[in-house]
Design a protein around this motif. Sequence first.
Motif, short mmCIF file in Angstrom:
data_model
loop_
_atom_site.label_atom_id
_atom_site.label_comp_id
_atom_site.label_asym_id
_atom_site.label_seq_id
_atom_site.Cartn_x
_atom_site.Cartn_y
_atom_site.Cartn_z
N ALA A 173 0.84 -1.19 0.00
CA ALA A 173 0.00 0.00 0.00
C ALA A 173 0.88 1.24 0.00
O ALA A 173 2.00 1.22 0.49
N PRO A 174 0.36 2.34 -0.54
CA PRO A 174 1.12 3.59 -0.51
C PRO A 174 0.96 4.27 0.84
O PRO A 174 0.16 3.85 1.68
N ILE A 175 1.72 5.33 1.06
CA ILE A 175 1.42 6.25 2.15
C ILE A 175 0.73 7.46 1.51
O ILE A 175 0.65 7.56 0.29
N VAL A 176 0.22 8.35 2.34
CA VAL A 176 -0.40 9.57 1.81
C VAL A 176 0.67 10.64 1.61
O VAL A 176 0.77 11.23 0.55
N THR A 177 1.50 10.86 2.63
CA THR A 177 2.56 11.86 2.53
C THR A 177 3.53 11.74 3.69
O THR A 177 3.19 11.15 4.73
N PRO B 154 7.35 11.96 9.80
CA PRO B 154 5.94 12.15 10.14
C PRO B 154 5.07 11.53 9.05
O PRO B 154 4.74 12.17 8.05
N ILE B 155 4.71 10.27 9.22
CA ILE B 155 4.05 9.51 8.16
C ILE B 155 2.53 9.62 8.27
O ILE B 155 1.95 9.39 9.33
N SER B 156 1.90 9.94 7.15
CA SER B 156 0.44 9.91 7.05
C SER B 156 0.05 8.78 6.11
O SER B 156 0.61 8.66 5.02
N TRP B 157 -0.91 7.98 6.52
CA TRP B 157 -1.40 6.90 5.68
C TRP B 157 -2.87 6.65 5.99
O TRP B 157 -3.44 7.26 6.88
N PHE C 255 -7.62 8.68 7.89
CA PHE C 255 -6.21 9.04 7.94
C PHE C 255 -5.60 8.65 9.28
O PHE C 255 -6.24 8.72 10.32
N ALA C 256 -4.34 8.25 9.22
CA ALA C 256 -3.54 8.06 10.43
C ALA C 256 -2.27 8.89 10.25
O ALA C 256 -1.73 8.99 9.15
N VAL C 257 -1.82 9.53 11.31
CA VAL C 257 -0.58 10.29 11.28
C VAL C 257 0.22 9.92 12.51
O VAL C 257 -0.29 9.99 13.63
N ARG C 258 1.45 9.50 12.31
CA ARG C 258 2.27 9.13 13.46
C ARG C 258 3.74 9.37 13.16
O ARG C 258 4.20 9.13 12.05
N ASN C 259 4.43 9.86 14.17
CA ASN C 259 5.88 10.03 14.09
C ASN C 259 6.54 8.66 14.19
O ASN C 259 6.27 7.90 15.13
N LYS C 260 7.42 8.33 13.25
CA LYS C 260 8.16 7.08 13.32
C LYS C 260 9.65 7.39 13.17
O LYS C 260 10.05 8.09 12.24
N ALA C 261 10.43 6.88 14.11
CA ALA C 261 11.86 7.18 14.15
C ALA C 261 12.67 5.93 13.78
O ALA C 261 12.36 4.83 14.25
#
Length: 273
Positions: free
Chosen positions: A133-137, A161-164, A214-220
């Motif tokens: 699947a893609p991510i949004v941005t 900062p991934i949005s999907w 939408f989901a938005v989460r910081n991933k390190a």
Amino acid sequence: MKQLKFLMVAFTLLMGVSFTSCLNDDAGESMYDGIGYVRTVMGSYFVDLYGNTYHPTMASVTEMEAQGFKMSGTDLAQIAFKYVEDTPATKAEGGTFTPQDYRIKLVSAIAVDSYSTRYASSVEDMEAIPETAPIVTLEPTDNYGQTYKPWMYGAEMLVLPISWKIVYMENKEEMLKQHTMELVYINDESNESSTELVFYLRHNKGTDTKTDVFAVRNKAYDVKQIMSDFKGKHGSYPTTIRIKAKTDMDGAKLPEKYTDYTIENFKWNPSNQ
């Protein structure tokens, strides 16, 4: 406290490098928030990029753990707190700074999702890692018009900062666990004179079959060893970091081409631990 709630829950993002953002709660007391490394050697505490250590009271740790936060196994955390004693030290402009130890009472604590970065020997090897699947941005914008971008936290963590898009479920954590985001570095992709470090982000939606919300989460991602390997191969650290990801605004169709996101004029400081 509305501003604090938005920062902690909606994005859990702070672009600064130390715990110096001041907030006021409803009682007018000063609070501070920021992202810090979590250390669990000889006790549990937080460390900012200046080397200051923040030791939370046991009572406040217990309260945060009751809310689901676990210091053990967490690499980075976004926290809000009040000082129990002492006055925060400040770094004088152009002056020297001596790291300080502080005792704090946690008001809020959220773990920043953190992962190891995957190595691949070739593009073909990288493509064997599932991408369904893609991510949004990687540049989401909040309700106030603030746009967030990929950034480095210190000398070892690349934060995205991934949005999907995800299926709507009442159990949010179970919903999020369906999706994995692998950051991949291809060993043989760059030439010897390259100053650019390239990563690929691959999104596997697991058993999720819909893209409702939408989901938005910081991933390190831990890139410390890759930085060292890059210097060994090219003779210097990169000045540009490029993240290639397949994006779709609807979060449904996986495109063939990548969207590039860059951190430019990056200055690597390996001593900043």
